[in-house]
Design a protein around this motif. Structure first.
Motif, mmCIF file in Angstrom:
data_model
loop_
_atom_site.group_PDB
_atom_site.id
_atom_site.type_symbol
_atom_site.label_atom_id
_atom_site.label_comp_id
_atom_site.label_asym_id
_atom_site.label_seq_id
_atom_site.Cartn_x
_atom_site.Cartn_y
_atom_site.Cartn_z
ATOM 1 N N ILE A 1 0.876 -1.169 0.000
ATOM 2 C CA ILE A 1 0.000 0.000 0.000
ATOM 3 C C ILE A 1 0.916 1.223 0.000
ATOM 4 O O ILE A 1 1.696 1.432 0.941
ATOM 5 C CB ILE A 1 -0.908 0.029 1.241
ATOM 6 N N GLU A 2 0.846 2.020 -1.078
ATOM 7 C CA GLU A 2 1.790 3.123 -1.251
ATOM 8 C C GLU A 2 1.056 4.400 -1.641
ATOM 9 O O GLU A 2 -0.044 4.362 -2.201
ATOM 10 C CB GLU A 2 2.812 2.772 -2.339
ATOM 11 N N ASP A 3 1.701 5.526 -1.383
ATOM 12 C CA ASP A 3 1.225 6.803 -1.883
ATOM 13 C C ASP A 3 1.909 7.072 -3.220
ATOM 14 O O ASP A 3 3.155 7.076 -3.302
ATOM 15 C CB ASP A 3 1.551 7.922 -0.891
ATOM 16 N N VAL A 4 1.110 7.250 -4.256
ATOM 17 C CA VAL A 4 1.626 7.478 -5.604
ATOM 18 C C VAL A 4 0.933 8.709 -6.180
ATOM 19 O O VAL A 4 -0.116 9.131 -5.693
ATOM 20 C CB VAL A 4 1.380 6.254 -6.512
ATOM 21 N N PRO A 5 1.493 9.326 -7.235
ATOM 22 C CA PRO A 5 0.840 10.490 -7.830
ATOM 23 C C PRO A 5 -0.546 10.134 -8.377
ATOM 24 O O PRO A 5 -0.744 9.047 -8.919
ATOM 25 C CB PRO A 5 1.783 10.895 -8.972
ATOM 26 N N GLN A 6 -1.478 11.055 -8.216
ATOM 27 C CA GLN A 6 -2.780 10.864 -8.841
ATOM 28 C C GLN A 6 -2.615 10.879 -10.354
ATOM 29 O O GLN A 6 -1.641 11.432 -10.872
ATOM 30 C CB GLN A 6 -3.743 11.973 -8.411
ATOM 31 N N PRO A 7 -3.553 10.247 -11.083
ATOM 32 C CA PRO A 7 -3.449 10.239 -12.543
ATOM 33 C C PRO A 7 -3.524 11.645 -13.124
ATOM 34 O O PRO A 7 -4.021 12.574 -12.476
ATOM 35 C CB PRO A 7 -4.660 9.416 -12.975
ATOM 36 N N PRO A 8 -3.046 11.806 -14.365
ATOM 37 C CA PRO A 8 -3.147 13.104 -15.038
ATOM 38 C C PRO A 8 -4.599 13.494 -15.305
ATOM 39 O O PRO A 8 -5.497 12.650 -15.280
ATOM 40 C CB PRO A 8 -2.415 12.874 -16.364
ATOM 41 N N GLN A 9 -4.809 14.768 -15.581
ATOM 42 C CA GLN A 9 -6.104 15.195 -16.082
ATOM 43 C C GLN A 9 -6.333 14.504 -17.426
ATOM 44 O O GLN A 9 -5.394 14.238 -18.169
ATOM 45 C CB GLN A 9 -6.134 16.715 -16.256
ATOM 46 N N PRO A 10 -7.590 14.153 -17.732
ATOM 47 C CA PRO A 10 -7.844 13.375 -18.950
ATOM 48 C C PRO A 10 -7.545 14.137 -20.230
ATOM 49 O O PRO A 10 -7.880 15.323 -20.364
ATOM 50 C CB PRO A 10 -9.334 13.046 -18.834
ATOM 51 N N GLY A 11 -6.897 13.446 -21.140
ATOM 52 C CA GLY A 11 -6.663 13.993 -22.463
ATOM 53 C C GLY A 11 -7.801 13.603 -23.389
ATOM 54 O O GLY A 11 -8.821 13.049 -22.953
ATOM 55 N N PRO A 12 -7.666 13.850 -24.678
ATOM 56 C CA PRO A 12 -8.717 13.480 -25.630
ATOM 57 C C PRO A 12 -9.069 11.999 -25.535
ATOM 58 O O PRO A 12 -8.181 11.143 -25.506
ATOM 59 C CB PRO A 12 -8.090 13.817 -26.991
ATOM 60 N N GLY A 13 -10.365 11.715 -25.433
ATOM 61 C CA GLY A 13 -10.814 10.327 -25.388
ATOM 62 C C GLY A 13 -10.573 9.626 -24.069
ATOM 63 O O GLY A 13 -10.682 8.401 -23.999
ATOM 64 N N GLU A 14 -10.268 10.391 -23.002
ATOM 65 C CA GLU A 14 -9.965 9.773 -21.718
ATOM 66 C C GLU A 14 -10.963 10.200 -20.645
ATOM 67 O O GLU A 14 -11.625 11.238 -20.758
ATOM 68 C CB GLU A 14 -8.554 10.141 -21.267
ATOM 69 N N VAL A 15 -11.030 9.376 -19.594
ATOM 70 C CA VAL A 15 -11.939 9.619 -18.476
ATOM 71 C C VAL A 15 -11.171 9.443 -17.175
ATOM 72 O O VAL A 15 -10.495 8.429 -16.983
ATOM 73 C CB VAL A 15 -13.140 8.637 -18.512
ATOM 74 N N LEU A 16 -11.299 10.425 -16.298
ATOM 75 C CA LEU A 16 -10.731 10.323 -14.956
ATOM 76 C C LEU A 16 -11.856 9.966 -13.996
ATOM 77 O O LEU A 16 -12.913 10.609 -14.004
ATOM 78 C CB LEU A 16 -10.103 11.652 -14.530
ATOM 79 N N MET A 17 -11.662 8.937 -13.197
ATOM 80 C CA MET A 17 -12.705 8.514 -12.271
ATOM 81 C C MET A 17 -12.150 8.279 -10.881
ATOM 82 O O MET A 17 -10.970 7.964 -10.697
ATOM 83 C CB MET A 17 -13.409 7.250 -12.773
ATOM 84 N N ARG A 18 -13.031 8.479 -9.900
ATOM 85 C CA ARG A 18 -12.711 8.130 -8.518
ATOM 86 C C ARG A 18 -13.324 6.761 -8.257
ATOM 87 O O ARG A 18 -14.533 6.570 -8.397
ATOM 88 C CB ARG A 18 -13.269 9.162 -7.543
ATOM 89 N N ASN A 19 -12.482 5.807 -7.900
ATOM 90 C CA ASN A 19 -12.938 4.436 -7.705
ATOM 91 C C ASN A 19 -13.747 4.296 -6.418
ATOM 92 O O ASN A 19 -13.453 4.959 -5.420
ATOM 93 C CB ASN A 19 -11.747 3.478 -7.676
ATOM 94 N N ARG A 20 -14.735 3.388 -6.439
ATOM 95 C CA ARG A 20 -15.545 3.147 -5.242
ATOM 96 C C ARG A 20 -15.380 1.729 -4.703
ATOM 97 O O ARG A 20 -15.104 1.542 -3.534
ATOM 98 C CB ARG A 20 -17.019 3.460 -5.545
ATOM 99 N N TYR A 21 -15.582 0.731 -5.547
ATOM 100 C CA TYR A 21 -15.406 -0.664 -5.116
ATOM 101 C C TYR A 21 -14.601 -1.413 -6.160
ATOM 102 O O TYR A 21 -14.732 -1.161 -7.366
ATOM 103 C CB TYR A 21 -16.757 -1.370 -4.929
ATOM 104 N N VAL A 22 -13.790 -2.351 -5.680
ATOM 105 C CA VAL A 22 -13.018 -3.211 -6.565
ATOM 106 C C VAL A 22 -13.007 -4.618 -5.989
ATOM 107 O O VAL A 22 -12.889 -4.809 -4.777
ATOM 108 C CB VAL A 22 -11.573 -2.686 -6.767
ATOM 109 N N GLY A 23 -13.152 -5.607 -6.858
ATOM 110 C CA GLY A 23 -13.114 -6.994 -6.430
ATOM 111 C C GLY A 23 -11.718 -7.578 -6.554
ATOM 112 O O GLY A 23 -10.924 -7.153 -7.392
ATOM 113 N N ILE A 24 -11.429 -8.547 -5.708
ATOM 114 C CA ILE A 24 -10.175 -9.304 -5.811
ATOM 115 C C ILE A 24 -10.472 -10.525 -6.667
ATOM 116 O O ILE A 24 -11.292 -11.367 -6.305
ATOM 117 C CB ILE A 24 -9.646 -9.716 -4.435
#
Length: 376
Positions: A33-56
């Motif tokens: 579990i690490e602190d890493v840079p947040q993703p870039p602002q979205p470029g053309p054809g891209e989507v930035l999202m805040r994740n809510r749930y993820v399955g293993i």
């Protein structure tokens, strides 16, 4: 250079701001579990999202136990990703920002992620709409700069699908494994009135049983040597016939229960086990269909005389066509495929390794599907 490769080389100063918490694969048995840079602002054809749930997923477990397997050791030919990787390809969240040209989603939309990433043209299979078969296929959470086991993700516009109000955030994270199950049933030709065997009562096996029922199957069988998993299957689908192959013959049980004593119409192997595949071949009727969905770790022998003598179809089932997302979402949101029944535990990212990965690897099999809640 593709848009995806351009994304990976942006300067950190272009990020959405600050850092985020992420679970990253470094090596087998080395998740951090690490602190890493947040993703870039979205470029053309891209989507930035805040994740809510993820399955293993089982694939995540394999990477943790034996990896890298699907995580590239050298730069991926299409995305350039390799080495240290944010895991998680079964996830959903909320759109935060969209790039130029993105029209099908907007900030505030809740979405489910279709994680397959590939050339959209110029590839033999992609040019035919068979994106999941692309030679240069990559996956978010395995061979991409973003994954679901982080607070944020940057994806292509084709990777996100809006979910309806009646679908929960948890269910959004279950669309990916449910799509695997729906495709497996489609490959098997499961139709109304069919009899279906599923070998392996893990999350994919359980979802495949639900998908088979949604397709109209009326006789359902599942085999697994783990009694805890069989108990989960009965809770999820009380009408299912559970079989422990260490105590009884899968084929004998199914022949005794099916019309004419001939066996089931379709057998779907969901674990990647030699004995499970052989059980499918034994249990399926003549001119039935065997579908191989689980990934086998090595070559396995099969009685090819029986394949010919029984005149069966033996089919592979790799992932899912990407256009399955709206259909699978409808199945879940309508209640026809109650995917949330497979959830047995919810944890936080901080406890994901011990309470998630290690718990799922426990031979006792006391957990089925664990979701990581990224909202906490």
């Amino acid at each position: 250079m593709s848009t995806e490769n351009m994304t990976m080389t942006r300067d950190a100063s272009e990020t959405a701001g600050g850092t985020m918490k992420a679970l990253r694969f470094h090596a087998a048995k080395d998740l951090r579990i690490e602190d890493v840079p947040q993703p870039p602002q979205p470029g053309p054809g891209e989507v930035l999202m805040r994740n809510r749930y993820v399955g293993i997923c089982g694939t995540d477990l394999h990477e943790y136990s034996y990896g890298p397997i699907f995580i590239p050791k050298e730069p991926h030919p299409y995305t350039g990703a390799y080495g240290t990787q944010i895991l998680g390809h079964e996830f959903g969240g909320v759109v935060e920002a969209v790039g130029e040209g993105v029209t099908h989603v907007k900030p505030g939309d809740r979405v489910s992620v279709q994680p397959l990433i590939m050339p959209r043209k110029g590839d033999y299979f992609s040019d035919r709409g068979l994106f999941h078969l692309s030679t240069d296929l990559a996956l978010a959470g395995l061979s991409w700069h973003s994954g679901g086991m982080a607070e944020w993700a940057l994806l292509n516009d084709y990777n996100v699908e809006v979910i309806p109000d009646e679908m929960s955030d948890e269910e959004a994270a279950l669309v990916e494994p449910a799509a695997v199950a729906v495709y497996a049933c489609d490959r098997g030709g499961v139709t109304a009135g069919a009899s279906v065997l599923v070998t392996g009562a893990g999350p994919i096996g359980a979802l495949t049983l639900l998908a088979a029922k949604a397709a109209g199957a009326v006789q359902l069988f599942v085999s697994d040597p783990n009694e805890a998993r069989l108990a989960f299957a009965r809770e999820i689908l009380p009408e299912v016939v559970t079989i422990n192959p260490t105590k009884e013959s899968v084929g004998d049980v199914i022949r005794a229960a099916t019309e004419g004593g001939v066996g089931c119409d379709v057998a779907i192997e969901c674990v990647g086990n030699e004995h499970a595949l052989k059980a499918c071949l034994d249990a399926v009727r003549k001119q039935g269909v065997v579908v191989q969905t689980g990934l086998h770790p090595h070559e396995n022998p099969l009685d090819w005389f029986q394949v010919t003598f029984k005149d069966i179809d033996l089919r592979g089932s790799w992932a899912y066509p990407t256009h399955y997302w709206p259909r699978t979402i409808r199945l879940i949101a309508s209640g026809a495929l109650p995917a949330a029944k497979v959830i047995t535990k919810r944890i936080t990212l901080d406890t994901a390794v011990t309470e998630g990965f290690d718990a799922l690897l426990d031979p006792a099999g006391t957990q089925l599907k664990i979701l990581i809640d990224l909202t906490k």
